[in-house]
Write a protein that holds these residues in place. Sequence first.
Motif, PDB file in Angstrom:
ATOM      1  N   SER A 197       0.875  -1.171   0.000  1.00 48.84           N
ATOM      2  CA  SER A 197       0.000   0.000   0.000  1.00 48.84           C
ATOM      3  C   SER A 197       0.913   1.222   0.000  1.00 48.84           C
ATOM      4  O   SER A 197       1.631   1.458   0.974  1.00 48.84           O
ATOM      5  N   ALA A 198       0.879   1.989  -1.085  1.00 46.76           N
ATOM      6  CA  ALA A 198       1.804   3.119  -1.229  1.00 46.76           C
ATOM      7  C   ALA A 198       1.588   4.172  -0.160  1.00 46.76           C
ATOM      8  O   ALA A 198       2.529   4.860   0.244  1.00 46.76           O
ATOM      9  N   THR A 199       0.357   4.311   0.305  1.00 49.09           N
ATOM     10  CA  THR A 199       0.036   5.244   1.380  1.00 49.09           C
ATOM     11  C   THR A 199      -1.147   4.687   2.153  1.00 49.09           C
ATOM     12  O   THR A 199      -1.938   3.908   1.610  1.00 49.09           O
ATOM     13  N   GLU A 200      -1.262   5.100   3.418  1.00 46.41           N
ATOM     14  CA  GLU A 200      -2.453   4.721   4.184  1.00 46.41           C
ATOM     15  C   GLU A 200      -3.323   5.926   4.491  1.00 46.41           C
ATOM     16  O   GLU A 200      -4.215   5.854   5.328  1.00 46.41           O
ATOM     17  N   TYR A 201      -3.076   7.029   3.770  1.00 48.45           N
ATOM     18  CA  TYR A 201      -3.968   8.191   3.809  1.00 48.45           C
ATOM     19  C   TYR A 201      -4.156   8.726   5.235  1.00 48.45           C
ATOM     20  O   TYR A 201      -5.269   9.045   5.644  1.00 48.45           O
ATOM     21  N   ALA A 202      -3.069   8.851   5.972  1.00 52.13           N
ATOM     22  CA  ALA A 202      -3.166   9.356   7.344  1.00 52.13           C
ATOM     23  C   ALA A 202      -1.882  10.071   7.716  1.00 52.13           C
ATOM     24  O   ALA A 202      -0.775   9.598   7.411  1.00 52.13           O
TER      25      ALA A 202
ATOM     26  N   ASP B 126      11.213  -8.544  -8.224  1.00 51.34           N
ATOM     27  CA  ASP B 126      11.123  -8.247  -9.646  1.00 51.34           C
ATOM     28  C   ASP B 126      10.100  -7.168  -9.981  1.00 51.34           C
ATOM     29  O   ASP B 126      10.223  -6.510 -11.013  1.00 51.34           O
ATOM     30  N   LEU B 127       9.093  -6.993  -9.132  1.00 50.20           N
ATOM     31  CA  LEU B 127       8.058  -5.996  -9.411  1.00 50.20           C
ATOM     32  C   LEU B 127       7.361  -5.631  -8.107  1.00 50.20           C
ATOM     33  O   LEU B 127       7.123  -6.493  -7.257  1.00 50.20           O
ATOM     34  N   VAL B 128       7.031  -4.343  -7.980  1.00 50.81           N
ATOM     35  CA  VAL B 128       6.217  -3.870  -6.865  1.00 50.81           C
ATOM     36  C   VAL B 128       4.809  -3.622  -7.391  1.00 50.81           C
ATOM     37  O   VAL B 128       4.607  -2.825  -8.308  1.00 50.81           O
ATOM     38  N   ASP B 129       3.865  -4.342  -6.825  1.00 51.14           N
ATOM     39  CA  ASP B 129       2.443  -4.248  -7.163  1.00 51.14           C
ATOM     40  C   ASP B 129       1.855  -3.170  -6.245  1.00 51.14           C
ATOM     41  O   ASP B 129       1.757  -3.371  -5.037  1.00 51.14           O
ATOM     42  N   VAL B 130       1.479  -2.031  -6.813  1.00 51.05           N
ATOM     43  CA  VAL B 130       1.227  -0.827  -6.019  1.00 51.05           C
ATOM     44  C   VAL B 130      -0.265  -0.588  -5.809  1.00 51.05           C
ATOM     45  O   VAL B 130      -0.989  -0.183  -6.717  1.00 51.05           O
ATOM     46  N   SER B 131      -0.715  -0.820  -4.583  1.00 54.05           N
ATOM     47  CA  SER B 131      -2.071  -0.518  -4.170  1.00 54.05           C
ATOM     48  C   SER B 131      -2.000   0.578  -3.106  1.00 54.05           C
ATOM     49  O   SER B 131      -1.004   1.304  -3.012  1.00 54.05           O
ATOM     50  N   SER B 132      -3.033   0.697  -2.270  1.00 53.08           N
ATOM     51  CA  SER B 132      -2.999   1.699  -1.208  1.00 53.08           C
ATOM     52  C   SER B 132      -4.054   1.381  -0.150  1.00 53.08           C
ATOM     53  O   SER B 132      -4.985   0.618  -0.393  1.00 53.08           O
TER      54      SER B 132
ATOM     55  N   GLN C  26      -8.956   1.935   9.934  1.00 53.26           N
ATOM     56  CA  GLN C  26     -10.401   2.002   9.809  1.00 53.26           C
ATOM     57  C   GLN C  26     -10.834   3.457   9.611  1.00 53.26           C
ATOM     58  O   GLN C  26     -10.403   4.356  10.330  1.00 53.26           O
ATOM     59  N   GLY C  27     -11.659   3.699   8.597  1.00 53.72           N
ATOM     60  CA  GLY C  27     -12.210   5.033   8.381  1.00 53.72           C
ATOM     61  C   GLY C  27     -11.331   5.988   7.602  1.00 53.72           C
ATOM     62  O   GLY C  27     -11.646   7.184   7.525  1.00 53.72           O
ATOM     63  N   ALA C  28     -10.243   5.506   7.004  1.00 57.66           N
ATOM     64  CA  ALA C  28      -9.391   6.382   6.189  1.00 57.66           C
ATOM     65  C   ALA C  28     -10.190   6.955   5.021  1.00 57.66           C
ATOM     66  O   ALA C  28     -10.997   6.248   4.407  1.00 57.66           O
ATOM     67  N   LYS C  29      -9.975   8.222   4.703  1.00 58.74           N
ATOM     68  CA  LYS C  29     -10.710   8.896   3.641  1.00 58.74           C
ATOM     69  C   LYS C  29      -9.961   8.726   2.322  1.00 58.74           C
ATOM     70  O   LYS C  29      -8.837   9.220   2.169  1.00 58.74           O
TER      71      LYS C  29
END
Length: 353
Positions: A230-235, A257-263, A268-271
């Motif tokens: 998760s590139a960021t956790e929005y906090a 070999d590769l970074v699979d980039v989600s976030s 709980q409750g991150a915007k």
Amino acid sequence: MENFTMLFSPVRFRNLELSNRWVMSPMCMYSCQDGIPSDFHLVHYGSRAQGGAGLIIMEATGIEPEGRISNGCMGLWNAEQQEKLSQIVRFIHENTASKAGIQLSHSGRKGSVKDGVQISLEEGWETVAPSPIPYRDGERIPHELSEEEIRSIIIRFGKAAQRALEAGFDVIEIHAAHGYLIHQFLSPLSNLRKDHYGGSFENRIRFLLETVDEINKHLDQDHPLFVRISATEYASGGWDIQQSIALSKILKDKDVDLVDVSSGGNLQGAKITLFDGYQVPFAEEIRRKANIPTGAVGLIKTAGQAENILKSKQADLVFVGRELLRNPYLPTTSAMQLNEKCFFPHQYDRAKI
């Protein structure tokens, strides 16, 4: 007509060549019994492979019973699970042009749930975490792992990877995103430890790096290793893109070999503001600043959108989730519409007419 040469072109990781850049993103199906996949999974994954995706990554798979999210989640800690998974992999290899991957995971404090609600200890299990902080208010306090217990989990990741190789999988992905155990260690908001696995950035990433090293012991040049983060956790004060870039540079040196980039997913409750391709900029920034191949994911719905991501060098692979649930044959139907080379079942090629 525009030439979609990137999306439908092959790409190589280590010695493994994918026939195109479409990837089925790992998505939990909550449909296993005792961690064992069923006929549902054969049809579910087999149809997406028949649909033309270059790589099928199977859902988050627990490396131990307590590593699952729910009682219905897939596991890979025993021979029966391994054999059932090998049947699915054999079908993919024998009947399609796709390669097969698996995402190895431990749920940590987000486990022992059903329909998003924590279940009783009698129905589920005691959850674990880097620190005794529950995911949601009112949930049981998770057990804080000792350093010895951390090492035991790392070894189980390696054993699951070995089982995956014996089952015939081509790609291993480590799940270090979405608030599951490894992500819990990465984040300064969920990891309040004072030992070798907490505090500084170097200590918080130690669990992931040791897991990478353990799994790489079992891999060779024919089997690449991906890591989903998760590139960021929005906090404020949490895990962010700058730490993700720094981690990705280290992962590259660790033969990832590769970074699979989600976030997201850890708080709980991150915007989070959702829009088509909302996570793609993270993949682009990590690719550019860490100089490592990335996978883009997050509301990617069309071939045109996917091609633009690749041509603009925002990512090297396009991970598609919900759109492949809706349309298992999206890669093939897109190829037909774009006059690209289209995958057909091998059986069709055998027809003598």
